[in-house]
Write an enzyme that holds these catalytic residues in place. Sequence first.
Site, PDB file in Angstrom:
ATOM      1  N   ASN A 163       0.867  -1.179   0.000  1.00 51.11           N
ATOM      2  CA  ASN A 163       0.000   0.000   0.000  1.00 51.11           C
ATOM      3  C   ASN A 163       0.907   1.232   0.000  1.00 51.11           C
ATOM      4  OD1 ASN A 163      -1.829   2.033   0.459  1.00 51.11           O
ATOM      5  ND2 ASN A 163      -2.208   1.494   2.607  1.00 51.11           N
ATOM      6  N   TRP A 164       1.001   1.864  -1.157  1.00 46.19           N
ATOM      7  CA  TRP A 164       1.925   3.005  -1.280  1.00 46.19           C
ATOM      8  C   TRP A 164       1.363   4.277  -0.649  1.00 46.19           C
ATOM      9  CZ3 TRP A 164       4.229   2.898  -6.964  1.00 46.19           C
ATOM     10  CH2 TRP A 164       4.894   1.680  -7.150  1.00 46.19           C
ATOM     11  N   LYS A 165       0.099   4.272  -0.306  1.00 44.11           N
ATOM     12  CA  LYS A 165      -0.576   5.469   0.233  1.00 44.11           C
ATOM     13  C   LYS A 165      -0.358   6.649  -0.731  1.00 44.11           C
ATOM     14  CE  LYS A 165       0.295   3.603   4.772  1.00 44.11           C
ATOM     15  NZ  LYS A 165       0.022   3.747   6.180  1.00 44.11           N
TER      16      LYS A 165
ATOM     17  N   HIS B 280      -9.484   1.070   4.870  1.00 40.54           N
ATOM     18  CA  HIS B 280      -8.207   1.249   5.581  1.00 40.54           C
ATOM     19  C   HIS B 280      -8.453   2.182   6.770  1.00 40.54           C
ATOM     20  CE1 HIS B 280      -4.115   2.504   6.447  1.00 40.54           C
ATOM     21  NE2 HIS B 280      -3.707   1.422   5.791  1.00 40.54           N
TER      22      HIS B 280
ATOM     23  N   GLU C 118      -6.906   4.602   7.866  1.00 40.11           N
ATOM     24  CA  GLU C 118      -6.733   6.033   7.554  1.00 40.11           C
ATOM     25  C   GLU C 118      -7.993   6.591   6.908  1.00 40.11           C
ATOM     26  OE1 GLU C 118      -3.042   5.640   5.407  1.00 40.11           O
ATOM     27  OE2 GLU C 118      -2.064   5.041   7.272  1.00 40.11           O
TER      28      GLU C 118
ATOM     29  N   GLU D  12      -5.579  -5.135  10.630  1.00 38.82           N
ATOM     30  CA  GLU D  12      -4.586  -4.079  10.800  1.00 38.82           C
ATOM     31  C   GLU D  12      -4.850  -3.330  12.105  1.00 38.82           C
ATOM     32  OE1 GLU D  12      -2.527  -2.917   6.951  1.00 38.82           O
ATOM     33  OE2 GLU D  12      -4.222  -1.580   7.208  1.00 38.82           O
TER      34      GLU D  12
ATOM     35  N   GLY E 113       2.226   2.159  10.620  1.00 34.46           N
ATOM     36  CA  GLY E 113       3.148   3.281  10.451  1.00 34.46           C
ATOM     37  C   GLY E 113       3.887   3.682  11.715  1.00 34.46           C
TER      38      GLY E 113
ATOM     39  N   SER F 194       3.316  -2.314  10.357  1.00 34.29           N
ATOM     40  CA  SER F 194       4.768  -2.320  10.574  1.00 34.29           C
ATOM     41  C   SER F 194       5.438  -3.653  10.225  1.00 34.29           C
ATOM     42  CB  SER F 194       5.089  -1.898  12.009  1.00 34.29           C
ATOM     43  OG  SER F 194       4.653  -0.563  12.223  1.00 34.29           O
TER      44      SER F 194
HETATM   45  C1  PEP Z   1      -0.762   0.099   5.946  1.00 29.69           C
HETATM   46  O1  PEP Z   1      -0.706   1.212   5.451  1.00 29.69           O
HETATM   47  O2  PEP Z   1      -1.739  -0.613   5.734  1.00 29.69           O
HETATM   48  C2  PEP Z   1       0.339  -0.350   6.798  1.00 29.69           C
HETATM   49  C3  PEP Z   1       0.248  -1.513   7.353  1.00 29.69           C
HETATM   50  O3  PEP Z   1       1.414   0.512   6.945  1.00 29.69           O
HETATM   51  P1  PEP Z   1       2.834   0.166   7.622  1.00 29.69           P
HETATM   52  O4  PEP Z   1       3.295  -1.151   7.038  1.00 29.69           O
HETATM   53  O5  PEP Z   1       3.712   1.291   7.253  1.00 29.69           O
HETATM   54  O6  PEP Z   1       2.588   0.029   9.082  1.00 29.69           O
END
Ligand code: PEP
Length: 256
Positions: free
Chosen positions: A8-10, A97, A99, A172, A178, A217
Site C-alpha cells: 500500500n503506497w498510500k 483502511h 486512515e 490491521e 506506520g 509495521s
Molecule cells: C498500511 O498502510 O496498511 C500499513 C500496514 O502501513 P505500515 O506497514 O507502514 O505500518
Amino acid sequence: MNFLIVGNWKMNTIPSEGLRIVDKICLHMKSLDISVDILICPPFTHLVVCSELIRHLKSPLRIGAQNCSSESYGAFTGEISAQMLRDLDVEYIIIGHSERRTIFNETNDTIVKKCIQALDAGIIPIVCIGESLQQRDEGQTLAIIKSQIHAICSNEIIVHHEFAHAIIFAYEPIWAIGTGIAAKPEQAEEVHIYIRTLLQEYFPEFYLTIPILYGGSVNEANAKEFFSKKDINGALVGGASLKAESFIEIAKAAYR
Ligand code: PEP
C-alpha cells in the site's frame, strides 16, 4: 491458498518514481517462486502507467487501488468508481483502511457500499479491520473485530454475491500502522483465528479459503515470524513496500 503480499503506497511517489519501483519489483520477481502473489496498490494517478509497464514486462505482479467510490456513477465530483478501475486492469481494491475510517470518517455503512461496488465490478475487495490502542487497552479488540466483520458479512447483498468467496480481510491494528511497533505474531494470530471463526458463521462453505492478511509495521525482519502462523495468509505492507528490495524480501519470507 497462495500467500498474498500487498504493497500500500498510500499518497507517496510521483508516477516516474512509481515506475522505477515497479520495474525493480518485476525484475526481482523473475527469480521468485510463483507460490506467492504480489500486489502493489499505488495512487490512482499511477495505475495506467504501472499496469502498462507490468504488461510490457509480462510480469505476474498484480495491481490494485487504495480506495473507490461508494457510488457507481454520476454527480460525485472527485470520486472514482470501481467500474472505472476495472477498466484499468485493477484486480483488487483496499477498502476501509483505518486512515480512511479515521481521517475521512468512513463508517461501516460506507465500507459495505464500497465492498459491493468492488464485487459488482468484478474486483476483489481487501477489507481492512482493526482496533485502536485504546480499544485494545480496554479489552475491546475482539468485540471491535466482531462488529466490523458483522457489518460486512451480514449484508444480504454481500453474503449472496456471486463473488463473495473472493473477499480478502486484512487485520490491521491501528496502533501498529506506520508506528514501527508491529503486533506480536501471537497477538495477530489470536485475532486471525477469531476472524476465521467468525467467517465460518457467514460463509460455512468457503471460510477456510478466505485470505486473512496481517498489516502493521511488517518489515523484512519480522515478516517470517508472521508467516509461520497458520491463519496469517499474507501481509498488507505500507512503508516497507516503497522500497522494492525490502518489499521483495518480505515476499521471500512467505516461502514455505
Ligand atoms: C498500511 O498502510 O496498511 C500499513 C500496514 O502501513 P505500515 O506497514 O507502514 O505500518
